[in-house]
Design an enzyme around this catalytic site. Sequence first.
Site, short mmCIF file in Angstrom:
data_model
loop_
_atom_site.label_atom_id
_atom_site.label_comp_id
_atom_site.label_asym_id
_atom_site.label_seq_id
_atom_site.Cartn_x
_atom_site.Cartn_y
_atom_site.Cartn_z
N ILE A 23 -15.69 -7.93 3.19
CA ILE A 23 -15.94 -9.10 2.34
C ILE A 23 -16.10 -10.35 3.21
CG2 ILE A 23 -14.98 -10.59 0.54
CD1 ILE A 23 -13.70 -8.08 -0.68
N GLN A 87 -9.34 -13.95 3.43
CA GLN A 87 -9.59 -12.52 3.14
C GLN A 87 -8.76 -11.61 4.05
OE1 GLN A 87 -11.85 -12.23 0.52
NE2 GLN A 87 -11.87 -14.47 0.66
N SER A 132 -6.81 -5.96 -8.05
CA SER A 132 -6.54 -5.38 -9.37
C SER A 132 -5.30 -4.50 -9.36
CB SER A 132 -7.74 -4.56 -9.84
OG SER A 132 -8.02 -3.50 -8.94
N TYR A 155 1.27 -2.28 -1.17
CA TYR A 155 0.06 -3.10 -1.15
C TYR A 155 -0.01 -3.99 -2.39
CZ TYR A 155 -4.85 -4.43 -1.51
OH TYR A 155 -6.02 -5.14 -1.66
N ASN A 184 -12.39 -3.16 -7.02
CA ASN A 184 -13.20 -2.12 -6.38
C ASN A 184 -14.56 -2.63 -5.91
OD1 ASN A 184 -11.41 -0.62 -8.62
ND2 ASN A 184 -11.64 0.66 -6.82
N ARG A 223 -13.23 3.14 -12.76
CA ARG A 223 -13.06 1.90 -12.02
C ARG A 223 -14.13 0.89 -12.43
NH1 ARG A 223 -9.01 4.11 -11.17
NH2 ARG A 223 -7.99 4.65 -9.20
#
Length: 327
Positions: A23, A87, A132, A155, A184, A223
């Site tokens: 990302i 990030q 999420s 996590y 996702n 997902r």
Amino acid sequence: MNYRELRFPENSKFLITGGAGFIGSNLCDALTEMGYTVRCLDNLSTGKQENIDFLADRDNYTFLKGDVRDLDTCMAACEGVDYVLHQAAWGSVPRSIEMPLVYEEINIRGTLNMMEAARQQGVKKFVYASSSSVYGDHPVLPKVEGEEGNLLSPYALTKRVGEEYGKLYKKLYGLDTYGMRYFNVFGRRQDPDGAYAAVIPRFIRQLLHGETPTINGDGKQSRDFTYIDNVIEANLKAVLAPSEAAGEAFNIAYGGREYLIDIYYDLCKALGRQVEPNFGPDRAGDIKHSNADISKAKRLLGYAPSYDFAQGIALAIDWYKENLSEK
């Protein structure tokens, strides 16, 4: 509106932590292409130099090798910066179950270091990656901010803690923080290799190389797969969001729902392969179904994702075909 049409004040400077990751490298690419000054911070523990090599000849881009676990590094990285897109993190639910202490150091302490450095250096906006996974075992679909269940992995816990610090830094110090609960994410430059690789690039690589992919579980898990350009848009619109929206976390997704087994057969068809998958055990800590309500991000950030799953997966397949050689 295409995110490339968004405008920030002239001479705006961005810091992107984890900028050599999937990302992060896409954010570096987008912002430098738009003409803004970008500083990329990464220690290359999970990010890859090859993700950012092509940026080296852009005059408005600089790379700083460093670790968010070191406060002095974070302070130096934030100096003179207007906006932080944080990030940097270690991903993967299964790996966090194996290595909880490392996740605490990188994802919790690293995020706190970055928020503190941003506060001290007068950063205007702090946008950070959440996940999420914070919804845990809450069974209701679609997922709505404020309706979370019991966490299922270290996590997920690190991401929840990051959100709580985000709230506090807005309330106590007035730092405008915006949490991006990614669902996702997939697309160009996502790593297809390794034991903890995301499912879409891993399937594509294996199918291109004539291997037989393994699906964890029965393949009936679903997902809200989200194309990378939607995530870029969300981050940039969060930077432009009003201060009144700060201190909050937002679902960042398309708002769709795809079943893993369907995706697998769609990829086989698109790549011209006929390979029945292997099925393995369920992964510990995984959520069975995930689908986002994105109305809050639409309302408060102006988020309007442009790419549905079909458009995104077609673009992703094209990218991997060009960048992964077949046997």
